[in-house]
Design an enzyme around this catalytic site. Structure first.
Site, PDB file in Angstrom:
ATOM      1  N   GLU A 355       0.852  -1.199   0.000  1.00  0.00           N
ATOM      2  CA  GLU A 355       0.000   0.000   0.000  1.00  0.00           C
ATOM      3  C   GLU A 355       0.888   1.250   0.000  1.00  0.00           C
ATOM      4  O   GLU A 355       0.491   2.295  -0.503  1.00  0.00           O
ATOM      5  CB  GLU A 355      -0.928  -0.004   1.230  1.00  0.00           C
ATOM      6  N   HIS A 384       6.608 -27.165   1.830  1.00  0.00           N
ATOM      7  CA  HIS A 384       5.794 -28.222   1.223  1.00  0.00           C
ATOM      8  C   HIS A 384       4.715 -27.617   0.340  1.00  0.00           C
ATOM      9  O   HIS A 384       3.669 -28.218   0.120  1.00  0.00           O
ATOM     10  CB  HIS A 384       5.190 -29.095   2.319  1.00  0.00           C
ATOM     11  N   LYS A 485     -12.986   2.240  -3.135  1.00  0.00           N
ATOM     12  CA  LYS A 485     -14.167   2.574  -2.318  1.00  0.00           C
ATOM     13  C   LYS A 485     -15.199   3.292  -3.189  1.00  0.00           C
ATOM     14  O   LYS A 485     -16.396   3.038  -3.108  1.00  0.00           O
ATOM     15  CB  LYS A 485     -13.772   3.509  -1.160  1.00  0.00           C
TER      16      LYS A 485
HETATM   17  O1  PA5 Z   1      -3.306   1.960   5.848  1.00  0.00           O
HETATM   18  C1  PA5 Z   1      -4.288   2.570   5.480  1.00  0.00           C
HETATM   19  O2  PA5 Z   1      -4.327   3.805   5.449  1.00  0.00           O
HETATM   20  C2  PA5 Z   1      -5.536   1.832   5.055  1.00  0.00           C
HETATM   21  O3  PA5 Z   1      -5.295   0.465   4.938  1.00  0.00           O
HETATM   22  C3  PA5 Z   1      -6.649   2.078   6.075  1.00  0.00           C
HETATM   23  O4  PA5 Z   1      -6.216   1.643   7.340  1.00  0.00           O
HETATM   24  C4  PA5 Z   1      -7.938   1.324   5.677  1.00  0.00           C
HETATM   25  O5  PA5 Z   1      -8.343   1.728   4.401  1.00  0.00           O
HETATM   26  C5  PA5 Z   1      -9.046   1.600   6.699  1.00  0.00           C
HETATM   27  O6  PA5 Z   1      -9.287   2.969   6.784  1.00  0.00           O
HETATM   28  P1  PA5 Z   1      -9.947   3.583   8.069  1.00  0.00           P
HETATM   29  O7  PA5 Z   1      -9.063   3.308   9.223  1.00  0.00           O
HETATM   30  O8  PA5 Z   1     -10.077   5.040   7.766  1.00  0.00           O
HETATM   31  O9  PA5 Z   1     -11.294   2.916   8.235  1.00  0.00           O
END
Ligand code: PA5
Length: 558
Positions: A355, A384, A485
């Site tokens: 990410e 394995h 989203k």
């Molecule tokens: O690391 C990140 O920013 C994302 O993975 C968020 O944690 C994830 O999209 C969840 O978002 P939020 O904490 O606003 O619900």
């Protein structure tokens, strides 16, 4: 190569095109494992160790030489100075106009603002006091019963860190029992809630969302609340929110007077929130040592600020990643911890790395489609499974082994020690890979505990930050997640438009529906219709699902 021509960007120096070329053209050794003398020399030269943490890093089986670090110096000087600017409070996440402050969570005095450092200390105190009151049964539910379970509802950075903490550090019969909802899978949610059914009244419900508006945790919360209230129990006295101040979730928690709220500051990203309340609350509730965890991370932070490149483990790691994938992520990282407790660590790193580094544009706006793919599970189990391909198949990866030296004392049965075997399997796989010229690096922990987990996390956080500087991308935003989203909400809108359209009770083909709903994608309509028909007996389907253009739909109007 003229390294003097590296120029300044807005607030830090970045690597220019000529210098990038220098990085790519590094003299990568085609090391020969049968040349054991050379390999031993490389091992001896490149092995990094910190006695206090009990941690070693060996990159000698990656295609990088000790001598390469001389030519890399300007690049890493730039990267380290950018990291120091970041720690000093620069707006390092320029797209979101945010500071990036997870390093302050383990060293509050480092933060650029006294108010921030006070709030970090205050929060830490609140977490400890709250968890103590729960574990000591001073704080009970509204019927006076001690809490037994935690249902943790959060996704991505708000779910994976706590899962890692619980799976890797919880000892038998220590603290509360944890359960997780990190998806909107109706079967998954009902299984989790059903498992808790007799203990819902003594469960703490922790809803975690930095933005406070992510649909998955909202729906998980709705379901958990519905199930709880059906039993006649009160939600607010069992509910905890971890979120940004003034978010939708925060406003709800405040207006309903929930049991507790903890802050997820805007300068902490989801995937780097594990040393804040998101990771510390579960740590405290499983009765683990918060301070060792933070101190392990802080020690690693200090070590990874070292400007002596060969003495800085995050520099060594970032250089090895870069050399291996030519700075373009051409090799995947396979994470293989030889310890069950670290099974979730591969998934945790997958999110942290992918990410952060998986970005379309660099910071100059050029399309670069960067990234570094991460997958893995644990050894020796994976020997394995896919390790066969790693040794003999396509050479598109490097392995990050994680080895833990200290074993517990299981009895030696039939002359066999499980710990010795685990170690043998690890060494054997490492050797077998390099015999086929496959790259690997190894992190060795003397022992696995709160402190070394904190150190491991801090090591990878800093490596991601440094690597992102080398390839000039913003590691702290996630536009792709936002795009997903948005696309999902468009599909949900289309579904309700289809439902409305079918309410006339007539039969319609996919093409007709599409023509009448703003020319929407026929394929999306087909996929939505197929799912609707599987769940709603009022949808009558004519035609065969194998021939999408022949499908006709009708709503059974009573
Ligand atoms: O690391 C990140 O920013 C994302 O993975 C968020 O944690 C994830 O999209 C969840 O978002 P939020 O904490 O606003 O619900």
């Amino acid at each position: 190569m003229d390294y003097q021509n590296i120029y300044q960007s807005i607030y830090h120096t970045v690597v220019d095109t000529d210098s990038e070329l220098a990085l790519k053209n590094m003299n990568l050794p085609d090391y020969n494992p049968s040349d054991s003398q050379n390999q031993w020399k490389r091992f001896d030269e490149l092995l990094w160790h910190d006695e206090n943490l009990g941690l070693w890093l060996d990159i000698s089986r990656m295609k990088i030489n000790k001598d390469d670090f001389a030519q890399l110096t300007p690049h890493f000087e730039n990267a380290l100075s950018a990291m120091s600017n970041l720690e000093n409070g620069f707006i390092a996440n320029q797209d979101e106009k945010r500071m990036v402050g997870h390093y302050w969570l383990r060293d509050p005095e480092l933060s650029p603002d006294n108010k921030i450092s006070q709030s970090i200390k205050q929060e830490l105190c609140e977490i400890e006091t709250f968890a103590h009151s729960i574990l000591a049964s001073e704080q009970t539910n509204d019927a006076g019963l001690p809490f037994t379970d935690v249902l943790w509802i959060g996704i991505g950075g708000s779910g994976l860190g706590p899962l890692l903490i619980v799976k890797s550090l919880q000892k038998l019969n220590s603290g509360l029992n944890f359960h997780f909802i990190d998806n909107t899978d109706p079967i998954g949610i009902s299984n989790t809630i059903n498992k808790l059914s007799s203990r819902l009244a003594t469960t703490l419900f922790v809803i975690v969302s930095k933005s406070g508006g992510t649909p998955e945790p909202q729906m998980g919360m709705d379901q958990a609340r519905f199930a709880l209230e059906k039993t006649g129990c009160n939600w607010a006295s069992r509910a905890i929110a971890i979120t940004m101040k003034n978010s939708k979730l925060d406003n709800l928690a405040v207006s309903e007077n929930w049991l507790k709220t903890f802050d997820l500051p805007d300068w902490v990203g989801g995937r780097t929130s594990i040393t804040g309340a998101v990771g510390l609350l579960p740590l405290a509730l499983i009765n683990s040592n918060i301070n060792s965890f933070l101190s392990g991370a802080a020690q690693m932070d200090k070590l990874t600020r070292n400007t002596n490149l060969l003495a800085n483990p995050a520099v060594l790691l970032a250089a090895a990643w870069y050399a291996s994938g030519q700075g373009k992520g051409l090799k995947d990282m396979v994470v293989l911890p030889y310890r069950d407790s670290l099974e979730v660590f591969s998934r945790y790193l997958q999110q942290l790395v992918m990410e952060s580094l998986g970005k379309k544009n660099d910071r100059k706006g050029r399309v670069v489609n960067q990234g570094l793919a991460v997958y893995g599970n644990k050894g020796s189990t994976d020997q394995h499974a896919y390790v066969q391909q790693l040794r003999d198949g396509i050479d598109n990866f490097f392995v990050s082994f994680i080895e833990v030296l200290q074993n517990n004392q299981l009895p030696i049965i039939n002359g066999r020690s499980t710990g010795d075997h685990l170690s043998g399997f690890f060494q054997g796989t490492r050797l077998a890979l390099s015999q086929n010229n496959r790259q690997s690096l190894t992190i060795t922990l003397k022992t696995f505990n709160e402190s070394t987990l904190g150190a491991l996390i801090a090591l990878f956080e800093r490596t991601v930050g440094i690597y992102a500087e080398l390839i000039d991308i913003n590691a702290y935003d996630q536009p792709g997640v936002e795009a997903g989203k948005k696309a999902a909400s468009e599909i949900l809108l289309l579904k309700s438009e289809i439902e409305n359209y079918l309410l006339d009770g007539k039969t319609h083909s996919i093409a007709e529906i599409s023509n009448n709903i703003n020319g929407s994608s026929k394929e999306s309509i087909f996929l939505i219709a197929r799912s609707m028909a599987s769940n709603n007996s009022n949808i009558i389907v004519e035609g065969s699902w194998s021939s999408p253009s022949d499908i006709k739909l009708k709503y059974k109007v009573n």
